[in-house]
Motif scaffolding. Sequence first.
Motif, PDB file in Angstrom:
ATOM      1  N   LYS A  74       0.846  -1.188   0.000  1.00 41.93           N
ATOM      2  CA  LYS A  74       0.000   0.000   0.000  1.00 41.93           C
ATOM      3  C   LYS A  74       0.883   1.240   0.000  1.00 41.93           C
ATOM      4  O   LYS A  74       1.892   1.283   0.688  1.00 41.93           O
TER       5      LYS A  74
ATOM      6  N   THR B 287      -5.149   7.903   5.874  1.00 46.11           N
ATOM      7  CA  THR B 287      -5.297   6.625   6.547  1.00 46.11           C
ATOM      8  C   THR B 287      -5.211   6.833   8.053  1.00 46.11           C
ATOM      9  O   THR B 287      -5.085   7.972   8.519  1.00 46.11           O
ATOM     10  N   THR B 288      -5.301   5.731   8.788  1.00 48.43           N
ATOM     11  CA  THR B 288      -5.242   5.836  10.245  1.00 48.43           C
ATOM     12  C   THR B 288      -4.228   4.825  10.768  1.00 48.43           C
ATOM     13  O   THR B 288      -3.940   3.830  10.097  1.00 48.43           O
TER      14      THR B 288
ATOM     15  N   GLN C 237      -4.716   2.714  12.938  1.00 44.24           N
ATOM     16  CA  GLN C 237      -5.407   1.430  13.111  1.00 44.24           C
ATOM     17  C   GLN C 237      -5.359   0.638  11.805  1.00 44.24           C
ATOM     18  O   GLN C 237      -5.080  -0.553  11.799  1.00 44.24           O
ATOM     19  N   GLU C 238      -5.633   1.342  10.674  1.00 45.14           N
ATOM     20  CA  GLU C 238      -5.654   0.640   9.392  1.00 45.14           C
ATOM     21  C   GLU C 238      -4.267   0.074   9.070  1.00 45.14           C
ATOM     22  O   GLU C 238      -4.121  -1.090   8.697  1.00 45.14           O
TER      23      GLU C 238
ATOM     24  N   LEU D 177      -2.996  -3.745   8.695  1.00 45.48           N
ATOM     25  CA  LEU D 177      -2.348  -4.272   7.489  1.00 45.48           C
ATOM     26  C   LEU D 177      -1.017  -4.928   7.828  1.00 45.48           C
ATOM     27  O   LEU D 177      -0.669  -5.975   7.283  1.00 45.48           O
TER      28      LEU D 177
END
Lengths: 340, 499
Positions: free
Chosen positions: B194, B201-202, B204-205, B209
């Motif tokens: 990515k 984005t965060t 957490q994301e 990942l």
Amino acid sequence: MSRESAARRFAVAAAALSAAAAALVGLALLAGASPLDAVRALAEGAAGSPAALGETLARATALVLTAIGASLAFRVGVLNIGLEGQFLAGAVAAAAVGPLLAGSPLAARAGLLAAAALAGALWVMPAAYLEARRGVPEVLSTILLNLVAAAGVSGLVRGALQDPGGDYPQSRALPDAVRLAPLAAGGRVTAAILIALALALFATLLLEWTPFGLKLRATGLAPAAARAIGLPRARLRLLAFAASGALAGLAGGLEVLAVTGRLYDPFTAGVGYTGIAAALLGGSHPLAAAVSAVLFAALGTGSSAMQRDTGVPGALATIVPGVLVLAVLAARARLARKAA
Amino acid sequence: MFPGEIHALLGENGAGKSTLVSIAAGRLVADSGEILRGGSQASYRNARDARHAGLVLVPQHDLLIGAASVADNLAFLDPAAPFFESAAARRARVGRLAQAFGLELGDADARADALPVGTRQRIEIAGALAGDPDVLILDEPTAVLSPDETAALFASLRKRADAGAAVVLITHRLAEVFAGADRLTLLARGRSVKTCRVSETTPQEIGGLLLTNTEGEKNFLEGVWGARALDSRADTPGGRSQTHSSEHAAQSAATQPLPSLVLTGFAPDEARAVRAERISLSLLPGEILVLLAIDGNGADTIARAIAGLERFSGRVEVGGVPLPLSGDPLAFRAAGGAFVPADRREEGLVAALSLSENLALPNPPGSVFLDRPAMRAHAEERLRAFGVRYASPAALAGSLSGGNQQKTVLARELAHRPGVLVAVHPTRGLDLASAAAVRSRILDACRSGTAALAVTADPDEAQLFGAPLRVVYRGRLSAALEPTTPPAALGRLMAGLEG
């Protein structure tokens, strides 16, 4: 180096052999001879007859032993460059105790060789001590001890060890009964070469196949890790010093016992240094180093025949080992950089 | 990569981050593909070419010249340094760069190899920034920095970016990425998973990942929440209730198990680092003590001296056996000690030996000949138990990534149920999952009776052990602190602002 892949070994060998071939062809052409003739003369001179082969093997004995000694030391990370001096120490011990030994020839030979090995091991001890206690690089101290040994031999054969029966700078000859008899009548090769090759096999087994050998290799490959992991690094290094010195000393003792029968000056034409070159060519692998040592000995005997028959200079015998070692080191360094 | 941006490169250990940037900087040769810079191909044959072209890499492990002084090393790194330069000018550069970039660079005349890893890394960073490079790549620069220095570093990086440079930053710390970077790229097993703007984005994301692209770590959550794991330990007899009164433990030995590690009036002799004050403490079986310190404050030296790698004065007892003052790693190990060094590549493993050979040391099996089948079986068992990702037990230890190497070191050190484990920066430079795995192995060992002394420079890390902490500042130990002490308070203690 024991872990080179097959492809990598092949690449290194190819590089080395092409460099050596180039040197041979170049020298032959310079001398105005046909390179093919030169190679034929070289091969015949080295191994073309039982006598030639015997001469090669007789020469190889000391080289094989110093090559094993250098390999053992290098694999443990001990840069013992003083095999020449330890060889001389062994020869001095053999010449000193040889004429005194009485009793059965077998016991006398064993005593002489033990004295020679011990003398070689003792000769390296100042370097081992200075390295362990004072951090003096053994490369320097061992090479300086070579000079001390050479000067010592020169003084001894004109002094304490001089044969009282003559004016030459040489020691008393060993009794014929003690000297090693040739394996074949008229030749010079003795059982000494078998001892040397057996030791090469033994050293390989020790390094590659025993728990102790793994400890030795780990110490050489990563001294800091060896210490932190809990290997007795200082003891293993001392042992490597002593073993390589003893092997070189044994080479000197066998040279007196099997080849010369006495000590004279100068006694060596660089057998210690050539042994190091053989170890480098063999990747510090005792068996491979022994094969390299036999190859160098063959070059030595073959090149005199080649000079006689074709006029190509016998200096080839010293040029080719040098070129071989340089080519191998360069090829390995290049491959290592690529792989990193 | 665009001019003026700070681009974070994320991914687990072994994802290929270091390899990628080494290729970009000319240190390694690419197997395939090409690198474009300003629209034209830019493949550098070596680091010098890259540097001349304005591309500088600060490697994960510094490449300073050990025998040269700090001042000389910085002179080598600074492209603006004149050919002839007085010693005074070289010394002056040290102070100037330290000031300009807010980095503590140490004594200008000290030999680089006598300095702790953290200081060496700071010198490398200062040298890179000094040249005002157009492309600056930093491989995990913050792993060895204090919170204040990290903030100063990001300010310097932002200044470089604002001046038009492109900055690539490899890090495992998501908080830094979201505080300081513009865009990020996530790598997994050599592939880009990515790339996006940080604002899109965060944490957490990205954290999710990172985890989904990691092999399932059984004990991952347990390790991440090490504190909780340790709380459950308090229920078991001999658990947490004893930890705080460790100094008095020896006195009540009649009712309690004998301590595994006792230091009495102990101080390392180490002259080149900060001289530690005399320390007295003891650890019972299963107890953990975390020493928290910025590199260079003597915590590493304390650990190394206990492990027998440095001389010391006073008394060290491991399992009741006093160790020799001259430092003897064999005696430490014979008494049941195990050691995880800070420098796993130099001291932890023999890179040129295989995994099975490494795991067989220091006492390889076999009476006359090596028992290779046993070595192989032992290696496979240990490597599997510690979740090491490896090709074969015959693979060279040096071929593993940093995290897997660290797990291999632990697999070896914890193989024989040590009485005492001394671990220096056990999770430094590891991705979240690997760090959690390493921590959980250490906690596992402590549950089965090993006493552990862990040294770390990361307050968050220190808290995750869920054990009493002591901050080391200039060789002095703080009082024992609760693992729940706020990181800000720990940071102040580490910087010597309190205490």
